[in-house]
Write a protein that holds these residues in place. Sequence first.
Motif, short mmCIF file in Angstrom:
data_model
loop_
_atom_site.label_atom_id
_atom_site.label_comp_id
_atom_site.label_asym_id
_atom_site.label_seq_id
_atom_site.Cartn_x
_atom_site.Cartn_y
_atom_site.Cartn_z
N TYR A 1 -8.53 8.03 -2.86
CA TYR A 1 -8.26 6.66 -2.40
C TYR A 1 -7.21 6.65 -1.29
O TYR A 1 -7.32 5.89 -0.33
N HIS A 2 -6.19 7.50 -1.42
CA HIS A 2 -5.18 7.60 -0.35
C HIS A 2 -5.83 8.05 0.95
O HIS A 2 -5.53 7.55 2.03
N GLU B 1 -8.92 7.76 1.90
CA GLU B 1 -9.77 6.72 2.48
C GLU B 1 -8.92 5.80 3.37
O GLU B 1 -9.30 5.46 4.49
N ARG B 2 -7.74 5.46 2.87
CA ARG B 2 -6.89 4.54 3.62
C ARG B 2 -6.26 5.22 4.83
O ARG B 2 -6.26 4.66 5.94
N ASP C 1 1.86 6.65 -7.00
CA ASP C 1 0.87 7.64 -7.45
C ASP C 1 1.43 9.05 -7.30
O ASP C 1 1.29 9.88 -8.19
N ASN D 1 2.54 1.70 -3.41
CA ASN D 1 1.58 2.18 -4.42
C ASN D 1 1.23 3.65 -4.22
O ASN D 1 1.05 4.39 -5.19
N THR D 2 1.11 4.05 -2.97
CA THR D 2 0.83 5.46 -2.68
C THR D 2 2.00 6.32 -3.18
O THR D 2 1.79 7.35 -3.84
N LYS E 1 -8.61 11.54 -8.18
CA LYS E 1 -9.13 10.18 -8.03
C LYS E 1 -8.19 9.34 -7.17
O LYS E 1 -8.62 8.53 -6.35
N GLU E 2 -6.90 9.52 -7.40
CA GLU E 2 -5.91 8.74 -6.64
C GLU E 2 -5.86 9.19 -5.19
O GLU E 2 -5.76 8.38 -4.27
N ALA F 1 0.84 -1.20 0.00
CA ALA F 1 0.00 0.00 0.00
C ALA F 1 0.87 1.25 0.00
O ALA F 1 0.61 2.21 -0.74
N ASP G 1 -8.90 5.79 7.59
CA ASP G 1 -9.27 4.54 8.29
C ASP G 1 -8.15 4.08 9.22
O ASP G 1 -8.40 3.60 10.32
#
Lengths: 155, 252
Positions: free
Chosen positions: B135-136, B138-139, B46, B42-43, B131-132, B39, B142
Motif C-alpha cells: 500500500y505504501h 502504491e502511494r 506502519d 500512517n505510513t 500487505k502494508e 498519509a 503514484d
Amino acid sequence: MVIAKAPLADIWAWLDQVPDPEIPVISVVDLGIIRDVAYDGDTLVVAITPTYSGCPATSVIAIDIEAALRAKGVDDLRLETRISPAWTTDWLSDKGRAKLEAYGIAPPNPAGGPDRCPHCGGGDLERISQFGSTPCKAQWRCKSCLEPFDYFKCI
Amino acid sequence: MEKDQLFQYLLRFGDNTLVLGHRVSEWCGHAPVLEEDIALANTALDLIGQTQMWLGLAGEVEGKGRSADDLAMLRDAWDFRNVLLVEQPNGDFGQTLMRQFLFDLWHDLVLTELQNSAEPRIAEIAEKASKEVRYHLERSRDTVIGLGDGTAESHARMQAALDLLYPFVGEMSAPDEIDLAAHEAGIGPDLAEIDQRYRAALSDLMGEATLTLPADSFAHKGGKSGARHSEHLGHILTQMQWLQRAYPGAVW
Ligand SMILES: [Zn+2]
C-alpha cells in the motif's frame, strides 16, 4: 469451590459485546481479529491478530477484552498475539459490514474502492486520500451529495 | 547461519523501518495538505509497528533479554544496521516521497521473498508487513509519477531528489557476508536477483515519471554493516532516544 468453565459460545457472545475502540459500532468479533478461543487446561486462551502492525488500538483492545472477560468471572485468562495468517478485511462479519455502512463508513470492497456513498447511496465517487483518520481507512468523497466519507481499506 | 549473523540480519530490517518511520514522522503537522499529513503519519505508524516485530524477534534471537524498546532506544549509532538511504534528511515533500519510493520498491520485493523464508517467524512478519508495504508503494509510486510528470517546478524538484538519493540505492541490494549467509540458509532472498528486478522496475517507473536516472552507479555503503553511517543518524538518535536517555526506564 469449583467454578465451571464458561462455555465457548458464551465467551464468543461476550467478546461480541466488546466494541472496537476506534469504530465503536462494530465489535472486536465483527472486526475479525479474534482468531481463536479455547481452553488450555483451565486457562482460557484468546488469540488476537492485529489489524495493522502499528495500530495503536491493538493494546487498548487487549485491555478491553481482558476487562470484559474478567467482569464475566473469567479469571484464568491468557491473551495471545497471532500475526499469521495476516489479518484481512475478508474477516469482517456481514453484520459488521452493515453496521459500518449505517455508521457512515463504506465497507471494504475487493475492487479497491467503495461501492456506493454511505450517506446517499450515490455511485459517482472520488478518492481524496489513500489514508484516513485511522490506519484501516481511506478518505473518499461523493460527487452526488458532495459529502466526504471514510472507506474501510480492503487488505 | 550463525546466531549473531541472524541477529544482525534482523536488525537490518528493524532498523530500516525504525529510522525511516522516525524520519517520516518528522512530517507530522508539517505536510503541505492535511491528507498528505495523515498519509505520512500512517505510513510512519506502519513502519514503527513493523519495527516492533523485527526488533522483538532480533532480541529473542540474541538471547540477552533485550526487548524491541531496548534495542531501539538504548543502542548508539555504530550499532545501527539500517541502510544509509533511510537516514537521509526529509528535504522537501518531493524528496521525502522519492526516498520513500526508492525504499518501498526494494522493501516490497524483499518482503515478498521473505514470506518463503526457512525461518518461520521471519516469514510471518514478512507476510504481515508486506500487505502494508504494498500500500505504501502504491502511494509513493503514484506521487513520484504525478510530481515527476507534473509542472516544471515539481519535475525539477523530483529530478534533483533522484540525483541526490540515487547514490544510496546501491547499498540495499549489494550482498555482503551476512546477506549471503542468509540466502545460503534459505532464510533470505538472493539480493543479486532482487537487484535486477529492482533496476528494471525503477527504470520503467522513472520513464513514466519523465525523470532521468543518473548515469553514475556509484553507491555509498556502510549503513547496513554499521561501518560508516552518515552524520545524520546521530542527530536522529538524539531526538528519538532523548526521553529514555534523560529518564532511563520511563514508561507510559
Ligand atoms: Zn452521497
